[in-house]
Design a protein around this motif. Structure first.
Motif, PDB file in Angstrom:
ATOM      1  N   ALA A  82      -8.189  -5.020  -9.932  1.00  0.00           N
ATOM      2  CA  ALA A  82      -7.339  -3.590 -10.408  1.00  0.00           C
ATOM      3  C   ALA A  82      -6.397  -3.481  -9.182  1.00  0.00           C
ATOM      4  O   ALA A  82      -5.110  -3.161  -9.833  1.00  0.00           O
ATOM      5  CB  ALA A  82      -8.176  -2.099 -10.683  1.00  0.00           C
ATOM      6  N   GLN A  83      -6.183  -3.141  -7.649  1.00  0.00           N
ATOM      7  CA  GLN A  83      -5.343  -3.077  -7.879  1.00  0.00           C
ATOM      8  C   GLN A  83      -4.360  -4.604  -7.774  1.00  0.00           C
ATOM      9  O   GLN A  83      -3.021  -4.061  -7.094  1.00  0.00           O
ATOM     10  CB  GLN A  83      -6.298  -3.366  -6.002  1.00  0.00           C
ATOM     11  CG  GLN A  83      -6.149  -4.632  -4.809  1.00  0.00           C
ATOM     12  CD  GLN A  83      -6.373  -4.742  -4.188  1.00  0.00           C
ATOM     13  OE1 GLN A  83      -6.129  -4.486  -3.174  1.00  0.00           O
ATOM     14  NE2 GLN A  83      -7.488  -4.910  -3.857  1.00  0.00           N
ATOM     15  N   GLU A  93      -1.281   5.156  -1.590  1.00  0.00           N
ATOM     16  CA  GLU A  93      -2.517   4.571   0.163  1.00  0.00           C
ATOM     17  C   GLU A  93      -3.703   4.149   0.146  1.00  0.00           C
ATOM     18  O   GLU A  93      -3.520   3.367   1.068  1.00  0.00           O
ATOM     19  CB  GLU A  93      -1.617   5.675   1.193  1.00  0.00           C
ATOM     20  CG  GLU A  93       0.307   5.425   1.535  1.00  0.00           C
ATOM     21  CD  GLU A  93       0.572   5.912   2.049  1.00  0.00           C
ATOM     22  OE1 GLU A  93       0.661   6.858   3.444  1.00  0.00           O
ATOM     23  OE2 GLU A  93       1.987   6.043   1.191  1.00  0.00           O
ATOM     24  N   ASP A  94      -3.973   5.391  -0.304  1.00  0.00           N
ATOM     25  CA  ASP A  94      -5.639   5.442  -0.057  1.00  0.00           C
ATOM     26  C   ASP A  94      -6.962   4.159  -1.197  1.00  0.00           C
ATOM     27  O   ASP A  94      -8.112   4.313  -1.078  1.00  0.00           O
ATOM     28  CB  ASP A  94      -6.464   6.936  -0.004  1.00  0.00           C
ATOM     29  CG  ASP A  94      -6.447   7.340  -1.488  1.00  0.00           C
ATOM     30  OD1 ASP A  94      -5.504   6.764  -2.605  1.00  0.00           O
ATOM     31  OD2 ASP A  94      -6.625   7.994  -1.907  1.00  0.00           O
TER      32      ASP A  94
END
Length: 194
Positions: free
Chosen positions: A163-164, A173-174
């Motif tokens: 998914a990223q 960012e996390d």
């Protein structure tokens, strides 16, 4: 003819069967590939047949796509773990999304998807890592195939992590994804006006 070839292919451990297919490939030349004899050889897992299929897969750029995809699948199913280095090499160097999709799918064939023995977990782990490490360059359709293949290979964690790459613009960012929801309500008033 197909019934006889299927019978021979299913009995490839019998003496002379694999040699028959390899010799026919030499004798028939292009007709062997055009008539798809190779699809009956997945149980002929000796070096001669694997080498024959590998040589054809290496001709990727010279072959029409339909033939390449058919031979690629046969090669992965036949060679199993031995096909992984070539699959990795070709996936690493491939930019065309349609070809990427077929290469990604071939990793599940190499791991034994759809066979009586089922998925070989050792091959599946290696294949999952290769598919995932290439994910940044995939387009939308290749990412969808990668997710499906990783699920088949039983690597649900990596499948979810894709998914990223699919939603780069929403990645925080996390590592979490930023999501939003919009609700729209509509109704019908008097005289069918909204």
């Amino acid at each position: 003819k197909p019934l006889a070839l299927r019978y021979l292919g299913n009995n490839c451990s019998a003496e002379g069967v694999e040699a028959f297919f390899v010799e026919e490939a030499k004798a028939l030349g292009e007709k062997y590939w055009d008539n798809r004899w190779y699809k009956y050889t997945s149980k002929c897992q000796g070096e001669a047949n694997i080498s024959l299929l590998e040589a054809e897969v290496r001709k990727k750029e010279e072959l029409d796509r339909t033939r390449y995809f058919g031979v690629l699948t046969a090669y992965a199913r036949t060679a199993g773990s031995k096909s992984i280095p070539l699959l990795k090499e070709q996936l690493t160097n491939e930019e065309n999304e349609e070809v990427q999709i077929n290469l990604i799918q071939a990793f599940s064939d190499a791991a034994g998807n759809g066979t009586d023995a089922g998925i070989d977990s050792k091959i599946a782990v290696e294949a999952s890592s290769i598919i995932f490490e290439q994910a940044e360059k995939y387009g939308t359709k290749s990412l969808n195939q990668a997710r499906t293949t990783l699920n088949v290979l039983q690597d649900l964690e990596k499948a979810d992590q894709l998914a990223q790459y699919a939603y780069k613009a929403s990645l925080q960012e996390d590592g979490s994804l930023l999501w939003g929801v919009i609700a729209v309500e509509s109704g019908t008033c008097k005289k069918e006006k909204k």
